[in-house]
Design a protein around this motif. Structure first.
Motif, PDB file in Angstrom:
ATOM      1  N   CYS A 217       0.880  -1.266  -0.014  1.00 45.96           N
ATOM      2  CA  CYS A 217       0.044  -0.143   0.033  1.00 45.96           C
ATOM      3  C   CYS A 217       0.976   1.300  -0.170  1.00 45.96           C
ATOM      4  CB  CYS A 217      -0.937  -0.072   1.172  1.00 45.96           C
ATOM      5  SG  CYS A 217      -2.261  -1.162   1.022  1.00 45.96           S
ATOM      6  N   TRP A 221       1.028   4.107  -2.934  1.00 49.01           N
ATOM      7  CA  TRP A 221       0.833   5.452  -2.655  1.00 49.01           C
ATOM      8  C   TRP A 221       2.181   6.437  -3.335  1.00 49.01           C
ATOM      9  CZ3 TRP A 221       3.897   8.709   0.532  1.00 49.01           C
ATOM     10  CH2 TRP A 221       3.586   9.872   0.639  1.00 49.01           C
ATOM     11  N   TRP A 225       1.616   8.942  -6.241  1.00 46.28           N
ATOM     12  CA  TRP A 225       1.536  10.453  -6.221  1.00 46.28           C
ATOM     13  C   TRP A 225       2.785  11.058  -5.784  1.00 46.28           C
ATOM     14  CZ3 TRP A 225      -2.695   7.298  -4.518  1.00 46.28           C
ATOM     15  CH2 TRP A 225      -3.937   7.891  -5.395  1.00 46.28           C
ATOM     16  N   HIS A 302      -7.436   4.613  -3.962  1.00 46.10           N
ATOM     17  CA  HIS A 302      -6.403   5.078  -2.941  1.00 46.10           C
ATOM     18  C   HIS A 302      -6.027   3.941  -1.808  1.00 46.10           C
ATOM     19  CE1 HIS A 302      -4.483   7.508   0.379  1.00 46.10           C
ATOM     20  NE2 HIS A 302      -4.423   8.631  -0.954  1.00 46.10           N
TER      21      HIS A 302
END
Lengths: 372, 323, 566
Positions: A217, A221, A225, A302
Motif C-alpha cells: 500500500c 501510494w 503520487w 487510494h
C-alpha cells in the motif's frame, strides 16, 4: 454541468457516498435474507461476531483482507492509467506458480527467510508476465485490454489445471496439487511471530504476507503520487492526448503499469500458497481477483480506501463462514451475492445518490462556478 | 469406429454445445450493437437456468420454466440497463456485479429452497424440452452422407436447438431489414445521430438490453431443462464468457456469430471426444489446451493477426448530451 | 462556463450591454421586425418568436432573458463569441435542451418542444456543428433514420431514394444515396445533414457554425444553397462567430454576448466593426501594436514534410518553410487543411511519413518516432491548439499541469521521485508572472476560466524561454482581456529574439501578429505573403488559389462575391 461533475465536499465524496452505497447493498442483502425466511439482524450479528468478535476470527478476517488488498491495489494501479485490469484472477493464479517454484526449489535447503525474497519475486514476476501479454497486445496491437484480460483468466485456468495435473501432482496422489512445502517454504503465521515476542495470539492463517500487503500500500501510494512514473501513469489515465503532448511513451506506460498491476495481483499467491496452504492448489483464487474490482472502486483507488474496503470484504468472508455455521440456510453463497451487490451499488451505480447530495450541498454553497 | 461416424457424432454434439453459446452470443450482439457492453451474459444465463429449473420442477411445465427463465434474465438485464443507461455507470463493473449476484443468489436460494447442495430437483422428461425426431429421419438414415447428416445431425434435437438456429437469420433480418435494426445499429455507432433524429437513445438501449435478457433466458433454460434435467450450481461454467469471445470473434455480426459459436462448440465437442486419444503428429493433446483454444483464438483475432475485430463505436460509452 | 472571477468582470460590463441595447433599438432593430425580411416578401407572422428564454447549467447562465424574432423566408444570423450561448439557444429551439423558463412561438403558435421529435414535427430542422451522422451508414440510411416510414425498411428506403433525387434537383444538393458517409468529404457530409432536415420537411433550418470545416469555396456553395432555400420560402437561422459570413448572406442579424441577446439589426444597415463591437462589448483592437521585425538566424526549418494519418489520408503534403529568430510566422487556413497535423508533427506528437525538421540547424527524427520530450530538450515549446484535449489535464491541480511536458527536468527532483516543493514554488512564480487568477497552484485546472487556463499553458511553455515556440489557436475561447494580454506577450517574446510559429484559423489574429504569413490549403502551403496582405487575398489563398495577382489591389469587400471562382 451534470451532477456527476459538480463539486462536493471531500468527506461527502470519499466518506458519505461510499457509505450510502454500501448501506444500499446491505439493505438489499437483508431483503434476500428475509426471502429465505431468516432474520437479517441476526445474520448481521453473526457476521460481525464471526469476523470481529474473537481473536481467531479477527485473524481470519485479516488473512482474507490480505488477499483483497493485493487484488484491490492491482485494479487500482491499472485504473490510475485508465485501464481496466479484469485479469487479476488469472494473474494471481499464475503468480502462485512463481511462489511454488521458489518454494519447491529451496525449501529443502534454506530457512523461510531465504526462500521468502525468491518467492516474493516469483509471485511478482509471474503475475507481471501474465499481465504483460495483454498489455503488450493493447499497446502495440490495439486489442482491448478488458477482453484480453478476461480471455487470459480462462487461459490461466486451463494452464494451471494442466500443470497441476501433469506436472505438480504427486505420484500416487489423486489430488491435483503440489507437494506440501517444508518449513523452508512456509511463511510464519502472525501468531507464531507474536509468540517469538512472548505475546499469545489465537492461531489463524494470518501470516507475514499481511505485512507485505501493507508495505505494498505504501509502495502504491508513493508510486502514484510521488514519482515521475506515477505522474505519467495518472496523466495517461486522465488524458492520454496530454500524455502524448508531454512526450510520454504510451506503450511503455501501458506495459509497465500493467506489469505492476499484475505483479501486485500475483503477490496474492504469497498469502495463499506460501502463507496459508503451503502448497499449490487448484482454483485457490476463487473470485479474489474479481472482488479486487469492488475493493478498488470502494476505496476510490487510494491505498487507504483499499485497506478499509479490504477489511470490509475480509469481514464478509470470515463472518460469512461463521454465519453459514450458525444459520445453515444462509450458505457462504450469500457472501458472493453481497459482493455482487456491493460491486453493483458502489461501482456501477456509484452516482445514484449524487444528484440528491449535490442538491443538498450546493444549495448552501453556490459560489464556486466551474468550467464547462 | 470409422471416421465418418466419429465426425457425425462430434458434429451432433457440437450442435448441442453451441446452442447456449448462440443464444448468449446473440444476446450480447443486441446489447453491444446498441452500445451497452455486456459481460453479464454468464450471470443472466445462470439466473435463467435456475429459474427454469425451479419453475419446471414445481409446475412440471417446461414452457413455464422457459417463461420464468426469460423473466428472471430480463430482470437482471434491467438492473444492468439501469446501471448502464440511466445511471451511466461503468458497464463492465455492472456486468461483473450481475455475474456475482447471479452466482451467489442461485446457489443460496437453491440450497434454501431445495436443500440439495444448490441443485434443483431432477426433472422428469415431461418437464423438459426433449428431443424431437424430424419427419422422415428414420427412412432417410439409409441415404448415404446426406441421410446421415439429416437424421443424425439435423434431426433429434430439442425445440430450443432449432430456436437458436432460427434466431440467427432472424437477427440478421431484424438488424438489416427493419426500422428497429437500423436504429439499433445507429445507436451503437453514434447515439447523437439517433437523439437528434428524435429517437430516445435510452429507450432504444433498454429494448436492446431486454432482448439480450430474453435470449439469455433461452440459453439458461436450454442448459437446465433441455440439455440437463435440472439446475446445478454454477452450471454455466464460463459459457457466457465463451459467448462473449464468440461475439468478438464474429466481429459483432449475426451470420459470423453462427460460425464462431459453432466453431467453439465444435472445439468443445472434440475436446470431450478426444480425451486421452492420441492424434497423429502432435500426439495426445491435453484437454486443457482444447478448452483454452477458443480464448486463445479470440486473443489472436483481437490482436489483429487474423483480420481485425472492431466493436461498435459507441460500445461501452454512456450517452450524455453534449454541451 | 466561466469561473467566479470572470463573472465579476461580466457584471462590470453589464451597463455596457444595456447601452448597446439602446443603440440597437435606436436603429430600429426592436426585435419584433415582422417586416424585417431582407427578401422583402411580406410575412405577417414571424417564423420564430422567442420570449424571455432562460437556461442555466448549474450556477451558470447559458441563456438569460432571450428575446428573438425571425421573419419567415429570411436568413437570420446569430452571432457571438465562443461561449456566448448561441448553440444552447438553438438546442433549446430544437428540443435538445429544455429552457428553464420562457416561451417559444413557431409560426405564431406557442409550442412546447420537449424533444427533437417535436421540433421535427413542427418543421424545425438542424444541421449540427459536429455532424450527427452514423459514419458507417450509407447516405440513404442516415437520411431515413428516425423517419423510416414503417417497421420494415424496404418501402421507406425506396421512397426516400426518389425523394432524395427530387431534393437533389430542386436545391442543387446532388449526392450518391448509396455512398458510405465516412468516405465522403466534409462538404458532402454536411450536405447529407441538410438533406436529412429537408427530407423531414423542415421549413425552418438551423445551421450551427456550418462553415467551420469548409473551405471558402465550399462555404460559398453552401451559401448559394441557403439562398435558394430562402427563395423557396424556407427560413434559415445561421449561427456563427464569423462576421464575414453574416455580412455576406444574412438579411438580419442578432448579436449574443455572455448568454444575453445584445440586439438585432438589419444586415444592410450595419458594419463589421459595429457587429464586432456588439459581440465583445467594446471596441476591438484588431491591430496589435508592434514594430518591424528583425529576423535573425534560422531556428526552425521544415523541409518536404509529409504526414499521412491513421486512415491513410495525406494530411500534410510536402511542406517546406522556416522560422527565424525574432519573427512570428503565421499559418492561416480553414481548419482541417493540415495545420493541426503539421503542428503536431513538428512538435513531436505524431510521426511524419517523410521530411526533415531542423531545430537550431540540427535534424530531428520525425519519421520513426514521435517524441515531444526530445523536441523540448532541443529548445522547442508548444502551446497546443486545444487546451482541454491536449494542453492540460483538467482534473490535475495547476501545479501538476505546470510540469506537463517538463516532468523529466532535474529541477523537479532527482531520480525517481518528484520534488513537490520545487514544483509548487515555481508554479506560484509562473502564475504571478502571467497574471493567472486566482493564483492558487492547488486549484484544479478545470476550475479556472478559459482565459486563465490558456494563460496557464502559455506560462508553462513561455517561461522555459524556448528558442522556438509553436503556438496553435492561442486565443480560442478566451475573453477579450486575456486576448490582449496573450498577444502582447507573444510580441514581447518575438522582440526578445525568439522564433514563433503561429497557427490560427482567425485570420484577424494571423494578420495582426505575423511578420510573414503562410497559407495552407489541402495539406500544402499555397503561398507566402508579407504581414500587410489583404484579408481578401488571403481568403482566396485559403480557398486554394495561389495566383492572386490582380486581386490584391481591389478593395477589401466581403468575400462572397469574389470567392465564386471554384
Amino acid at each position: 454541468m451534470s451532477a456527476q461533475n459538480a463539486k462536493l465536499p471531500r468527506w461527502v465524496d470519499y466518506g458519505l457516498i461510499p457509505l450510502l452505497n454500501l448501506t444500499a447493498a446491505l439493505l438489499v442483502s437483508g431483503l434476500v435474507v428475509l426471502l429465505i425466511g431468516e432474520n437479517p439482524l441476526e445474520a448481521v450479528y453473526w457476521l460481525v461476531q464471526g469476523s470481529l468478535g474473537y481473536s481467531e476470527g479477527v485473524g481470519f478476517t485479516l488473512y482474507y483482507t490480505t488477499n483483497f488488498i493485493f487484488t484491490g491495489l492491482a485494479v487500482a494501479v491499472a485504473a490510475h492509467a485508465g485501464m481496466f485490469n479484469i485479469g487479476g484472477e488469472g494473474q494471481a493464479y499464475v503468480g502462485g506458480l512463481g511462489v511454488t517454484l521458489a518454494c519447491l526449489a529451496l525449501d529443502h535447503y534454506v530457512p523461510w527467510y531465504v526462500t521468502f525474497p525468491f518467492a516474493l519475486l516469483g509471485a511478482v514476476l509471474f503475475g507481471a508476465a501474465w499481465a504483460a501479454i495483454p498489455a503488450y497486445l493493447q499497446a502495440k496491437r490495439g486489442s482491448h485490454i478488458v477482453i484480453t484480460t478476461i480471455m487470459f483468466n480462462f487461459i490461466s485456468y486451463s494452464l494451471m489445471a494442466y500443470l497441476l495435473v501433469e506436472v505438480f501432482k504427486q505420484p500416487g496422489s489423486m489430488q491435483p496439487e503440489s507437494r506440501t512445502f517444508l518449513e523452508g517454504g512456509r511463511l510464519p503465521f502472525i501468531h507464531d511471530v507474536a509468540g517469538w515476542f512472548g505475546i499469545k495470539m489465537a492461531s489463524s492463517p494470518l501470516n507475514l504476507s499481511f505485512v507485505v500487503a501493507l508495505l505494498a500500500c505504501v509502495f502504491v501510494w508513493a508510486l502514484i503520487w510521488r514519482t515521475r512514473l506515477g505522474y505519467a501513469i495518472r496523466t495517461f489515465g486522465t488524458n492520454p492526448d496530454a500524455a502524448v503532448y508531454a512526450g510520454m511513451n504510451l506503450s511503455r506506460i501501458i506495459i509497465i503499469t500493467m506489469m505492476i498491476s499484475g505483479g501486485l495481483a500475483g503477490l496474492m499467491a504469497l498469502n495463499e500458497v506460501m502463507g496459508a496452504q503451503n502448497r499449490l492448489l487448484l482454483d485457490y483464487v476463487t473470485g479474489y481477483g474479481f472482488v479486487g474490482i469492488a475493493v478498488a472502486l470502494m476505496g476510490r483507488s487510494h491505498p487507504v480506501g483499499i485497506i478499509m474496503a479490504s477489511i470490509l470484504f475480509g469481514m464478509l468472508y470470515q463472518g460469512g463462514a461463521e454465519l453459514a455455521f450458525e444459520m445453515p440456510k444462509i450458505t457462504r453463497d450469500m457472501i458472493i451475492s453481497i459482493q455482487g451487490l456491493v460491486i453493483l451499488f458502489a461501482g456501477a451505480m456509484e452516482h445514484m445518490f449524487r444528484p440528491a447530495l449535490v442538491r443538498i450541498f450546493t444549495s448552501r454553497s453556490d459560489d464556486l462556478g466551474q468550467e464547462a | 469406429m470409422d471416421f465418418l461416424q466419429t465426425l457425425i457424432l462430434t458434429t451432433d454434439s457440437a450442435v448441442r454445445l453451441s446452442v447456449p453459446l448462440l443464444f448468449a452470443c446473440l444476446a450480447g450482439l443486441y446489447s453491444e450493437r446498441s452500445g451497452v457492453v455486456d459481460i453479464g451474459l454468464e450471470g443472466k444465463m445462470l439466473g435463467g437456468a435456475f429459474a427454469a429449473g425451479c419453475v419446471a420442477a414445481i409446475t412440471g411445465s417446461a414452457w413455464l420454466g422457459l417463461l420464468a427463465a426469460i423473466l428472471v434474465s430480463i430482470g437482471l438485464a434491467l438492473v444492468h440497463g439501469y446501471a448502464s443507461i440511466t445511471q451511466r455507470g461503468n458497464q463492465i463493473v455492472s456486468g461483473v456485479a450481475i455475474n456475482f449476484v447471479a452466482s451467489g443468489l442461485t446457489a443460496l436460494l437453491g440450497q434454501a429452497w431445495f436443500g440439495r447442495g444448490g441443485k434443483t430437483p431432477q426433472l422428469p422428461n415431461t418437464a423438459r424440452f426433449t428431443e424431437i425426431t424430424l419427419p422422415f429421419a428414420e427412412p432417410m438414415r439409409n441415404v448415404p452422407v446426406i441421410g446421415r447428416i439429416y437424421s443424425d445431425i439435423i434431426s433429434g434435437h430439442s425445440l430450443l436447438v432449432y430456436a437458436a438456429f432460427i434466431a440467427i437469420p432472424l437477427t440478421w433480418w431484424i438488424l438489416y431489414r427493419t426500422r428497429f435494426g437500423l436504429r439499433l445499429r445507429a445507436v451503437g455507432e453514434n447515439p447523437g445521430a439517433v437523439d437528434t433524429a428524435g429517437i430516445s437513445v435510452a429507450w432504444m438501449r433498454y429494448r436492446a438490453v431486454i432482448i439480450a435478457g430474453i435470449l439469455c433466458g433461452f440459453a439458461g433454460a436450454y442448459l437446465s431443462i433441455a440439455q440437463s434435467a435440472g439446475f446445478s450450481k454454477d452450471m454455466t461454467a464460463g459459457k457466457g464468457f465463451i459467448a462473449l469471445a464468440a461475439l468478438v470473434f464474429a466481429k459483432w455480426k449475426p451470420l459470423n456469430a453462427l460460425g464462431a459459436c459453432f466453431l467453439f462448440g465444435f472445439l468443445d465437442a472434440v475436446a470431450i471426444r478426444m480425451q486421452g486419444t492420441a492424434l497423429p503428429v502432435v500426439g495426445e493433446v491435453p484437454v486443457q489446451a482444447m478448452q483454452a483454444l477458443p480464448y486463445i483464438l479470440t486473443v489472436i483475432l483481437l490482436a489483429g493477426f487474423i483480420g481485425k475485430s472492431i466493436p461498435p463505436k459507441a460500445d461501452g460509452v454512456p450517452y450524455t448530451k453534449e454541451r | 462556463m466561466r469561473g467566479g472571477w470572470n463573472r465579476r468582470e461580466g457584471l462590470i460590463n453589464g451597463d455596457f450591454i444595456l447601452h448597446l441595447d439602446e443603440q440597437a433599438t435606436a436603429r430600429g432593430g426592436d426585435g419584433s421586425g415582422a417586416n424585417g425580411s431582407g427578401t422583402g416578401q411580406s410575412a405577417d407572422v414571424p417564423a420564430i418568436r422567442l420570449v424571455g428564454i432562460e437556461k442555466r447549467f448549474g450556477p451558470v447562465f447559458a441563456n438569460r432573458n432571450i428575446d428573438l424574432t425571425v421573419a419567415k423566408g429570411s436568413i437570420h444570423g446569430i452571432i457571438g463569441e465562443n461561449g456566448a450561448g448561441k448553440s444552447t439557444l438553438m438546442s433549446i429551439l430544437y428540443g435538445f435542451y429544455q429552457a428553464d423558463s420562457g416561451d417559444i412561438y413557431v409560426n405564431g403558435k406557442r409550442q412546447k418542444i420537449p424533444d427533437s421529435q417535436k421540433a421535427i414535427a413542427i418543421g424545425i430542422g438542424m444541421v449540427h456543428q459536429h455532424f450527427m451522422l452514423v459514419e458507417n451508414f450509407s447516405v440513404l440510411e442516415n437520411v431515413v433514420l428516425g423517419v423510416e416510414g414503417g417497421a420494415l425498411l424496404g418501402k421507406g428506403m425506396d421512397k426516400a431514394r426518389s425523394e432524395l433525387k427530387r431534393l437533389a434537383e430542386e436545391y442543387d444538393l446532388r449526392i450518391d444515396p448509396e455512398a458510405i458517409v465516412e468516405e465522403l468529404p466534409v462538404g458532402l457530409q454536411q450536405r447529407v445533414e441538410i438533406l436529412k432536415a429537408l427530407y423531414r420537411g423542415a421549413d425552418i433550418l438551423i445551421l450551427d457554425e456550418p462553415t467551420g470545416v469548409l473551405t471558402p469555396a465550399e462555404a460559398d456553395h453552401l451559401f448559394r444553397i441557403l439562398g435558394q432555400l430562402r427563395d423557396q420560402g424556407k427560413t434559415i437561422l445561421l449561427i456563427t462567430h464569423k462576421l464575414r459570413e453574416i455580412m455576406a448572406i444574412t438579411d438580419r442579424v442578432s448579436v449574443m454576448r455572455r448568454g444575453e441577446m445584445v440586439g438585432s439589426v438589419h444586415t444592410a444597415e450595419t458594419s463589421v466593426e459595429q457587429l464586432a463591437e456588439m459581440m465583445v462589448g467594446r471596441h476591438v483592437l484588431l491591430n496589435v501594436e508592434k514594430t518591424e521585425s528583425k529576423p535573425g538566424d534560422e531556428i526552425l526549418s521544415v523541409e518536404h514534410l509529409t504526414v499521412i494519418d491513421k486512415r491513410g489520408v495525406k494530411r500534410v503534403k510536402d511542406v517546406s518553410f522556416s522560422v527565424h529568430a525574432g519573427e512570428i510566422v503565421g499559418i492561416a487556413g480553414v481548419s482541417g487543411n493540415g495545420q493541426s497535423e503539421l503542428m503536431e508533427a513538428v512538435a513531436g506528437m505524431i510521426t511524419a511519413s517523410n521530411g526533415t525538421v531542423r531545430i537550431n540547424g540540427e535534424a530531428v527524427d520525425v519519421t520513426s518516432k514521435a517524441d515531444a520530450l526530445e523536441r523540448r530538450h532541443r529548445g522547442m515549446a508548444h502551446v497546443p491548439e486545444d487546451r482541454h484535449r491536449t494542453g492540460l489535464v483538467t482534473k490535475f491541480p495547476a501545479r501538476e499541469n505546470m510540469i506537463l511536458g517538463y516532468q523529466d527536468q532535474k529541477k523537479y527532483g532527482q531520480g525517481t521521485f518528484l520534488d513537490l516543493g520545487a514544483i509548487l514554488k515555481e508554479t506560484e512564480e509562473f502564475m504571478v508572472d502571467f497574471d493567472v487568477r486566482p493564483p492558487d497552484p492547488n486549484l484544479k485546472a478545470a476550475n479556472f476560466s478559459g482565459g486563465n487556463q490558456q494563460k496557464l499553458v502559455l506560462a508553462r511553455e513561455m517561461e522555459r524561454n524556448p528558442d522556438i515556440l509553436i503556438v496553435g489557436q492561442p486565443t480560442r475561447g478566451v475573453d477579450i482581456g486575456a486576448i490582449e494580454f496573450i498577444h502582447k506577450r507573444l510580441i514581447e517574446m518575438r522582440d526578445a529574439g525568439k522564433a514563433i510559429l503561429l497557427v490560427s484559423v482567425e485570420l484577424d489574429e494571423i494578420r495582426s501578429l505575423s511578420d510573414r504569413i503562410l497559407v495552407m490549403f489541402d495539406g500544402t502551403i499555397v503561398g507566402e505573403r508579407p504581414a500587410g496582405a489583404s484579408e481578401q487575398e488571403l481568403g482566396l489563398m485559403m480557398a486554394g488559389i495561389a495566383d492572386t495577382s490582380g486581386v490584391a489591389d481591389k478593395a477589401a469587400t466581403p468575400s462572397a462575391d469574389t470567392v465564386g471562382a471554384e
